[in-house]
Design a protein around this motif. Structure first.
Motif, PDB file in Angstrom:
ATOM      1  N   GLU A 211       1.835   0.059  16.498  1.00 31.72           N
ATOM      2  CA  GLU A 211       2.856  -0.686  15.737  1.00 31.72           C
ATOM      3  C   GLU A 211       2.483  -1.825  14.944  1.00 31.72           C
ATOM      4  OE1 GLU A 211       2.832   0.054  18.908  1.00 31.72           O
ATOM      5  OE2 GLU A 211       4.577   1.457  18.927  1.00 31.72           O
ATOM      6  N   GLN A 212       1.397  -2.494  15.343  1.00 30.32           N
ATOM      7  CA  GLN A 212       0.651  -3.844  14.762  1.00 30.32           C
ATOM      8  C   GLN A 212      -0.125  -2.892  13.594  1.00 30.32           C
ATOM      9  OE1 GLN A 212       1.775  -6.818  14.847  1.00 30.32           O
ATOM     10  NE2 GLN A 212       0.225  -7.180  13.314  1.00 30.32           N
ATOM     11  N   ARG A 213      -0.800  -1.951  14.054  1.00 29.39           N
ATOM     12  CA  ARG A 213      -1.754  -1.683  13.068  1.00 29.39           C
ATOM     13  C   ARG A 213      -0.973  -0.871  12.049  1.00 29.39           C
ATOM     14  NH1 ARG A 213      -6.330   2.220  13.538  1.00 29.39           N
ATOM     15  NH2 ARG A 213      -6.908   2.970  11.489  1.00 29.39           N
ATOM     16  N   ALA A 214       0.032  -0.299  12.152  1.00 26.45           N
ATOM     17  CA  ALA A 214       1.164   0.248  11.129  1.00 26.45           C
ATOM     18  C   ALA A 214       1.340  -1.050  10.134  1.00 26.45           C
ATOM     19  CB  ALA A 214       2.228   0.819  11.521  1.00 26.45           C
ATOM     20  N   LYS A 215       1.687  -2.174  10.656  1.00 25.57           N
ATOM     21  CA  LYS A 215       1.988  -3.202   9.717  1.00 25.57           C
ATOM     22  C   LYS A 215       0.785  -3.747   8.907  1.00 25.57           C
ATOM     23  CE  LYS A 215       5.445  -4.715  13.175  1.00 25.57           C
ATOM     24  NZ  LYS A 215       5.979  -5.799  13.974  1.00 25.57           N
ATOM     25  N   THR A 216      -0.334  -3.510   9.193  1.00 26.92           N
ATOM     26  CA  THR A 216      -1.456  -4.251   8.575  1.00 26.92           C
ATOM     27  C   THR A 216      -2.313  -3.117   7.866  1.00 26.92           C
ATOM     28  OG1 THR A 216      -2.719  -4.170  10.521  1.00 26.92           O
ATOM     29  CG2 THR A 216      -1.362  -6.123  10.086  1.00 26.92           C
ATOM     30  N   ASP A 217      -2.283  -1.937   8.109  1.00 27.38           N
ATOM     31  CA  ASP A 217      -3.101  -0.987   7.501  1.00 27.38           C
ATOM     32  C   ASP A 217      -2.664  -0.262   6.300  1.00 27.38           C
ATOM     33  OD1 ASP A 217      -4.612   1.537   7.142  1.00 27.38           O
ATOM     34  OD2 ASP A 217      -4.854   2.031   9.255  1.00 27.38           O
ATOM     35  N   ARG A 218      -3.463  -0.668   5.200  1.00 26.96           N
ATOM     36  CA  ARG A 218      -2.901  -0.194   4.022  1.00 26.96           C
ATOM     37  C   ARG A 218      -2.977   1.281   3.574  1.00 26.96           C
ATOM     38  NH1 ARG A 218      -5.532  -3.990  -0.441  1.00 26.96           N
ATOM     39  NH2 ARG A 218      -4.185  -2.751  -1.913  1.00 26.96           N
ATOM     40  N   SER A 219      -3.906   2.022   4.361  1.00 21.83           N
ATOM     41  CA  SER A 219      -3.828   3.266   4.232  1.00 21.83           C
ATOM     42  C   SER A 219      -2.884   4.098   5.172  1.00 21.83           C
ATOM     43  CB  SER A 219      -5.379   3.633   4.891  1.00 21.83           C
ATOM     44  OG  SER A 219      -6.607   3.280   4.154  1.00 21.83           O
ATOM     45  N   TRP A 220      -2.583   3.538   6.360  1.00 22.61           N
ATOM     46  CA  TRP A 220      -1.362   4.037   6.842  1.00 22.61           C
ATOM     47  C   TRP A 220      -0.154   3.874   5.925  1.00 22.61           C
ATOM     48  CZ3 TRP A 220      -1.041   3.682  12.806  1.00 22.61           C
ATOM     49  CH2 TRP A 220       0.327   3.971  13.404  1.00 22.61           C
ATOM     50  N   GLN A 221      -0.058   2.578   5.487  1.00 27.84           N
ATOM     51  CA  GLN A 221       1.196   2.619   4.546  1.00 27.84           C
ATOM     52  C   GLN A 221       1.128   3.208   3.375  1.00 27.84           C
ATOM     53  OE1 GLN A 221       0.537  -1.737   3.889  1.00 27.84           O
ATOM     54  NE2 GLN A 221       1.094  -2.306   5.961  1.00 27.84           N
ATOM     55  N   ASN A 222       0.228   3.577   2.791  1.00 27.96           N
ATOM     56  CA  ASN A 222       0.162   4.481   1.540  1.00 27.96           C
ATOM     57  C   ASN A 222       0.449   5.973   2.071  1.00 27.96           C
ATOM     58  OD1 ASN A 222      -0.554   2.452  -0.072  1.00 27.96           O
ATOM     59  ND2 ASN A 222      -2.841   3.063  -0.094  1.00 27.96           N
ATOM     60  N   ALA A 223      -0.091   6.359   3.276  1.00 30.02           N
ATOM     61  CA  ALA A 223       0.352   7.747   3.707  1.00 30.02           C
ATOM     62  C   ALA A 223       1.677   7.834   4.060  1.00 30.02           C
ATOM     63  CB  ALA A 223      -0.768   7.831   4.835  1.00 30.02           C
ATOM     64  N   GLN A 224       2.341   6.902   4.736  1.00 33.98           N
ATOM     65  CA  GLN A 224       3.781   6.831   5.054  1.00 33.98           C
ATOM     66  C   GLN A 224       4.503   6.986   3.802  1.00 33.98           C
ATOM     67  OE1 GLN A 224       4.921   3.650   7.558  1.00 33.98           O
ATOM     68  NE2 GLN A 224       6.041   5.056   8.808  1.00 33.98           N
ATOM     69  N   ALA A 225       4.252   6.147   2.642  1.00 31.14           N
ATOM     70  CA  ALA A 225       4.893   6.069   1.442  1.00 31.14           C
ATOM     71  C   ALA A 225       5.003   7.545   0.665  1.00 31.14           C
ATOM     72  CB  ALA A 225       4.323   5.043   0.724  1.00 31.14           C
ATOM     73  N   ARG A 226       3.906   8.186   0.932  1.00 29.49           N
ATOM     74  CA  ARG A 226       3.938   9.686   0.510  1.00 29.49           C
ATOM     75  C   ARG A 226       4.661  10.728   1.032  1.00 29.49           C
ATOM     76  NH1 ARG A 226      -2.495   8.980  -1.124  1.00 29.49           N
ATOM     77  NH2 ARG A 226      -2.317   7.140  -2.451  1.00 29.49           N
ATOM     78  N   GLY A 227       5.252  10.310   2.576  1.00 33.98           N
ATOM     79  CA  GLY A 227       5.707  11.328   3.129  1.00 33.98           C
ATOM     80  C   GLY A 227       4.821  12.154   4.133  1.00 33.98           C
ATOM     81  N   TRP A 228       3.407  11.683   4.000  1.00 28.24           N
ATOM     82  CA  TRP A 228       2.343  12.417   4.894  1.00 28.24           C
ATOM     83  C   TRP A 228       2.896  12.368   6.525  1.00 28.24           C
ATOM     84  CZ3 TRP A 228      -2.863  10.568   2.511  1.00 28.24           C
ATOM     85  CH2 TRP A 228      -2.931  10.930   1.285  1.00 28.24           C
ATOM     86  N   THR A 229       2.405  13.293   7.205  1.00 26.28           N
ATOM     87  CA  THR A 229       2.628  13.238   8.601  1.00 26.28           C
ATOM     88  C   THR A 229       1.398  12.100   9.195  1.00 26.28           C
ATOM     89  OG1 THR A 229       3.141  15.590   8.723  1.00 26.28           O
ATOM     90  CG2 THR A 229       2.307  14.432  10.851  1.00 26.28           C
ATOM     91  N   ILE A 230       2.076  11.325  10.152  1.00 24.05           N
ATOM     92  CA  ILE A 230       1.404  10.207  10.830  1.00 24.05           C
ATOM     93  C   ILE A 230       1.179  10.644  12.092  1.00 24.05           C
ATOM     94  CG2 ILE A 230       1.096   7.873  11.061  1.00 24.05           C
ATOM     95  CD1 ILE A 230       1.130   8.304   8.148  1.00 24.05           C
ATOM     96  N   ARG A 231      -0.074  10.655  12.696  1.00 21.66           N
ATOM     97  CA  ARG A 231      -0.264  10.982  13.964  1.00 21.66           C
ATOM     98  C   ARG A 231      -1.344   9.978  14.487  1.00 21.66           C
ATOM     99  NH1 ARG A 231      -0.747  16.342  16.407  1.00 21.66           N
ATOM    100  NH2 ARG A 231       0.167  17.856  14.799  1.00 21.66           N
ATOM    101  N   THR A 232      -1.468   9.580  15.569  1.00 17.80           N
ATOM    102  CA  THR A 232      -2.377   8.585  16.233  1.00 17.80           C
ATOM    103  C   THR A 232      -3.157   9.387  17.298  1.00 17.80           C
ATOM    104  OG1 THR A 232      -0.864   7.784  18.023  1.00 17.80           O
ATOM    105  CG2 THR A 232      -0.813   6.649  15.871  1.00 17.80           C
ATOM    106  N   PHE A 233      -4.272   8.704  17.580  1.00 19.69           N
ATOM    107  CA  PHE A 233      -5.341   9.171  18.579  1.00 19.69           C
ATOM    108  C   PHE A 233      -6.038   8.467  19.228  1.00 19.69           C
ATOM    109  CE2 PHE A 233      -9.248  11.112  20.057  1.00 19.69           C
ATOM    110  CZ  PHE A 233      -8.879  12.439  20.481  1.00 19.69           C
TER     111      PHE A 233
END
Length: 267
Positions: A211-233
């Protein structure tokens, strides 16, 4: 007796049987994977993950970008991001690959972004593994907010200096890399590239909150804004070396991911 209900039931049963047979076949479909490594690394970094995918019946290519890995003899301060995009584009074109599952790790996200823009028609799915997700016209320095002048001790003689590049190390080892790979912007504007199905995977260590990573990771945010599938590992930045079997299975499973409709700006 009216045979109509029996024909309906038979048709339905036949459709159900076909679905039961088709689903496993679809899941078992063999893919063509092109695995692009990150900065200073090489195709060797994907050897074990690639072997697991090969053992599963897939076709795997592990290109080493110009000047790195076993191509260290070509290393030069003149190599840039475009050189590395050309490496992967030409691999796909000269091997005549189609329906490629293109995967990029770390700096490899910059490379696969450029490949998406150039030859989207050759790609089936794209996977960003803990990778840079730039906007059109951004360099990796722009993405990570490196607005100040580069530290002269970290960037000397046209190369980025990092502690994990160790002189005299036994192969396979990391190799110094040209600054031009990091300050050159990438193009991401081709409408066909923007429409490709993409999965973004964040490697999340045990001591980090997703959750914290999602708030600070610009790549995650860009991916989410584009509607890409988000996975974690679970794992560190090089999880493909820590758990190659798990990452191989993750990449293969990601092929079924589909983009969501991006939220309107401001939401």
């Amino acid at each position: 007796m009216n045979p109509f209900p029996h024909r309906v039931i038979a048709t339905l049963l036949g459709a159900m049987l076909l679905a039961c047979v088709a689903a496993p076949l679809l899941a078992a479909e063999k893919q063509t994977f092109v695995l692009v490594h990150g900065a200073t690394a090489g195709g060797w970094e994907w050897k074990r993950t690639g072997q697991f995918l090969t053992d599963d019946g897939h076709t795997v290519y592990r290109p080493t970008l110009t000047g790195l890995g076993e191509r260290e003899h070509l290393n030069s301060a003149d190599i840039d991001l475009q050189t590395h995009i050309d490496d992967v584009v030409n691999l796909i074109l000269f091997e005549d690959l189609h329906d490629v599952v293109l995967t990029g790790h770390s700096y490899g996200g910059m490379v696969v972004t450029g490949v998406m823009d150039r030859i989207p028609g050759r790609l089936r799915h794209v996977v960003f593994l803990d990778a840079a997700v730039p906007e059109d016209g951004q360099s990796i320095w722009d993405l990570f907010g490196n607005d100040s002048p580069p530290d002269p001790e970290r960037f000397r003689d046209g190369f980025m200096q990092v502690p994990w590049v160790e002189p005299g190390a036994k192969p396979p080892y990391n190799v110094k890399q040209s600054i031009k790979c990091f300050n050159q912007p990438v193009s991401y504007r081709n409408p066909a590239a923007l429409a490709l199905p993409v999965t973004y995977v964040a490697f999340v260590p045990k001591d980090q909150s997703a959750e914290q990573r999602a708030k600070t990771d610009r790549s995650w945010q860009n991916a989410q804004a584009r509607g890409w599938t988000i996975r974690t590992f679970p794992g560190g930045h090089v999880a493909q070396q820590e758990d190659p079997r798990g990452v191989a299975s993750l990449i293969a499973a990601s092929v079924a991911d589909r983009n969501a409709t991006p939220a309107p700006a401001g939401e």
